[in-house]
Motif scaffolding. Structure first.
Motif, PDB file in Angstrom:
ATOM      1  N   ASN A   1      -7.861 -18.805  -4.440  1.00 11.54           N
ATOM      2  CA  ASN A   1      -7.095 -17.494  -4.544  1.00 11.54           C
ATOM      3  C   ASN A   1      -7.864 -16.210  -4.564  1.00 11.54           C
ATOM      4  O   ASN A   1      -7.497 -15.268  -4.452  1.00 11.54           O
ATOM      5  CB  ASN A   1      -5.886 -17.457  -5.317  1.00 11.54           C
ATOM      6  CG  ASN A   1      -4.889 -18.456  -5.193  1.00 11.54           C
ATOM      7  OD1 ASN A   1      -4.085 -18.324  -4.368  1.00 11.54           O
ATOM      8  ND2 ASN A   1      -4.922 -19.461  -6.064  1.00 11.54           N
ATOM      9  N   LYS A   2      -9.337 -16.419  -4.472  1.00 13.05           N
ATOM     10  CA  LYS A   2     -10.263 -15.451  -4.590  1.00 13.05           C
ATOM     11  C   LYS A   2      -9.783 -14.060  -5.440  1.00 13.05           C
ATOM     12  O   LYS A   2      -9.705 -12.935  -5.417  1.00 13.05           O
ATOM     13  CB  LYS A   2     -10.484 -14.723  -3.194  1.00 13.05           C
ATOM     14  CG  LYS A   2     -10.746 -15.558  -2.135  1.00 13.05           C
ATOM     15  CD  LYS A   2     -10.797 -15.072  -0.901  1.00 13.05           C
ATOM     16  CE  LYS A   2     -11.295 -15.963   0.366  1.00 13.05           C
ATOM     17  NZ  LYS A   2     -11.297 -15.450   1.585  1.00 13.05           N
ATOM     18  N   LEU A   3      -9.702 -14.571  -6.914  1.00 13.68           N
ATOM     19  CA  LEU A   3      -9.404 -13.600  -7.986  1.00 13.68           C
ATOM     20  C   LEU A   3     -10.444 -13.328  -8.626  1.00 13.68           C
ATOM     21  O   LEU A   3     -11.579 -13.647  -8.628  1.00 13.68           O
ATOM     22  CB  LEU A   3      -8.424 -14.468  -8.894  1.00 13.68           C
ATOM     23  CG  LEU A   3      -6.998 -15.010  -8.498  1.00 13.68           C
ATOM     24  CD1 LEU A   3      -6.431 -15.763  -9.650  1.00 13.68           C
ATOM     25  CD2 LEU A   3      -6.085 -14.189  -7.843  1.00 13.68           C
ATOM     26  N   ARG A   4     -10.182 -12.062  -9.237  1.00 15.18           N
ATOM     27  CA  ARG A   4     -11.519 -11.191  -9.988  1.00 15.18           C
ATOM     28  C   ARG A   4     -10.838 -11.299 -11.397  1.00 15.18           C
ATOM     29  O   ARG A   4      -9.937 -10.945 -11.820  1.00 15.18           O
ATOM     30  CB  ARG A   4     -11.527  -9.842  -9.581  1.00 15.18           C
ATOM     31  CG  ARG A   4     -12.501  -8.902 -10.424  1.00 15.18           C
ATOM     32  CD  ARG A   4     -12.535  -7.401  -9.842  1.00 15.18           C
ATOM     33  NE  ARG A   4     -13.346  -6.759 -10.480  1.00 15.18           N
ATOM     34  CZ  ARG A   4     -13.263  -5.841 -11.279  1.00 15.18           C
ATOM     35  NH1 ARG A   4     -11.830  -5.284 -11.352  1.00 15.18           N
ATOM     36  NH2 ARG A   4     -14.132  -5.167 -11.735  1.00 15.18           N
ATOM     37  N   VAL A   5     -11.574 -12.056 -12.017  1.00 15.99           N
ATOM     38  CA  VAL A   5     -11.452 -12.399 -13.573  1.00 15.99           C
ATOM     39  C   VAL A   5     -12.231 -11.529 -14.303  1.00 15.99           C
ATOM     40  O   VAL A   5     -13.192 -11.316 -14.459  1.00 15.99           O
ATOM     41  CB  VAL A   5     -11.676 -13.888 -13.796  1.00 15.99           C
ATOM     42  CG1 VAL A   5     -11.263 -14.044 -15.175  1.00 15.99           C
ATOM     43  CG2 VAL A   5     -11.048 -14.971 -12.951  1.00 15.99           C
ATOM     44  N   VAL A   6     -11.213 -10.554 -15.262  1.00 17.33           N
ATOM     45  CA  VAL A   6     -11.779  -9.658 -16.087  1.00 17.33           C
ATOM     46  C   VAL A   6     -11.562 -10.282 -17.573  1.00 17.33           C
ATOM     47  O   VAL A   6     -10.478 -10.459 -17.764  1.00 17.33           O
ATOM     48  CB  VAL A   6     -11.462  -8.309 -15.787  1.00 17.33           C
ATOM     49  CG1 VAL A   6     -11.946  -7.311 -16.820  1.00 17.33           C
ATOM     50  CG2 VAL A   6     -11.546  -7.819 -14.404  1.00 17.33           C
ATOM     51  N   GLY A   7     -12.452 -10.283 -18.389  1.00 14.41           N
ATOM     52  CA  GLY A   7     -12.495 -10.754 -19.770  1.00 14.41           C
ATOM     53  C   GLY A   7     -12.879  -9.508 -20.731  1.00 14.41           C
ATOM     54  O   GLY A   7     -13.479  -8.483 -20.177  1.00 14.41           O
ATOM     55  N   ALA A   8     -12.113  -9.601 -21.852  1.00 13.14           N
ATOM     56  CA  ALA A   8     -12.289  -8.419 -22.807  1.00 13.14           C
ATOM     57  C   ALA A   8     -13.293  -9.056 -23.817  1.00 13.14           C
ATOM     58  O   ALA A   8     -13.009 -10.081 -24.519  1.00 13.14           O
ATOM     59  CB  ALA A   8     -10.907  -8.249 -23.442  1.00 13.14           C
TER      60      ALA A   8
END
Length: 280
Positions: A195-202
């Protein structure tokens, strides 16, 4: 609500329901094996019915239940053949864990989704998490996610129980506005790629402040638990790690606060994109 034989359905006996309700309230293994959970209160009941949560059994006290909306829903569900138990105020208080018994409760089916059943593009974001220690923290995150119109939560592994009574109570009905998906790290990694997602972690060790990250559509937010933060496996799934700036002497925030800040930053970016698109 006096015609208990509507459509030929007889009311259930409270004595037969009570043991099941108590086990659903106290025993996660029982909840999961039966794929059921228990929730009480007018707000929970109305939100659940409005959002098409499958109702297994209604439990209500005609004397305690004064909400016209909830009473109407009870009548409709009974006409449709949903099993029910009409109980006395004293009986209802035996299953109630709230300060003031509302007179309405239900056993619901657990609507756990598989990752393949979810399309990420129909929501501004989802939140992925594998572990959280505080039920209140998780409940707060669910309320925030619902408030910004996010899609729901991707639970990695089996540690988190979204249908624990403490979580349900903390969400104030917001649980019924969210999708709950359970998956594995391997399945999630494949889903992210497809799904070509941009994963952002904290993370306190993030490379950029969260309000400078420029959140874009198709974002997946990754949160770690309160004590140790993101695991190395979770960090490996992230394209970017963002930090929340704090004054000297502070190194972390409560995960519910941190997650809520990030969710609202995603919401702010989404609103900006929507407004820009509408002006073009």
């Amino acid at each position: 609500m006096r015609n208990e034989t509507t459509a030929g359905h007889q009311p259930l006996e409270f004595v037969h329901i009570l043991p099941k309700v108590r086990k659903l309230q106290s025993d996660r293994q029982f909840r999961d094996s039966k794929k059921l959970f228990f929730a009480e209160g007018i707000r929970n009941f109305v939100e659940a019915v409005d959002h098409h949560f499958p109702v297994h059994t209604i439990i209500y006290s005609e004397k305690l239940l004064i909400s016209p909306v909830a009473r109407k829903m009870v009548r409709r569900l009974k006409r449709d053949g949903t099993p029910f138990a009409r109980v006395s105020p004293e009986e209802f208080r035996k299953i109630s864990i709230t300060e003031r018994a509302s007179g309405i409760a239900a056993i619901f089916r657990q609507p756990i989704l598989k990752l393949g059943e979810v399309t990420p593009g129909d929501s501004i974001c989802f939140t992925a998490i594998s572990d959280i220690r505080s039920l209140d923290n998780f409940g707060t995150l669910i309320r925030t996610s619902a408030a910004i119109g996010a899609g729901g939560f991707i639970l990695i592994g089996n540690k988190i129980d979204p249908f624990d009574p403490g979580v349900i109570r903390a969400t104030m009905g917001a649980l019924f506005k969210q999708r709950i998906i359970r998956t594995t790290f391997k399945e999630l990694q494949s889903w992210i790629t497809i799904n070509k997602l941009r994963v952002v972690g904290a993370s306190p060790h993030g490379t950029i402040d969260y309000d400078k990250a420029g959140f874009q559509p198709r974002t997946l937010l990754m949160l770690g638990n309160e004590r140790s933060g993101l695991t190395e496996t979770e960090k490996a799934l992230c394209r970017q790690l963002v930090r929340i700036p704090m004054v000297s002497g502070m190194d972390s925030l409560n995960v519910a606060v941190a997650g809520s800040l990030l969710l609202y930053e995603i919401f702010r970016a989404h609103r900006g994109e929507t407004q820009l698109s509408s002006n073009l």
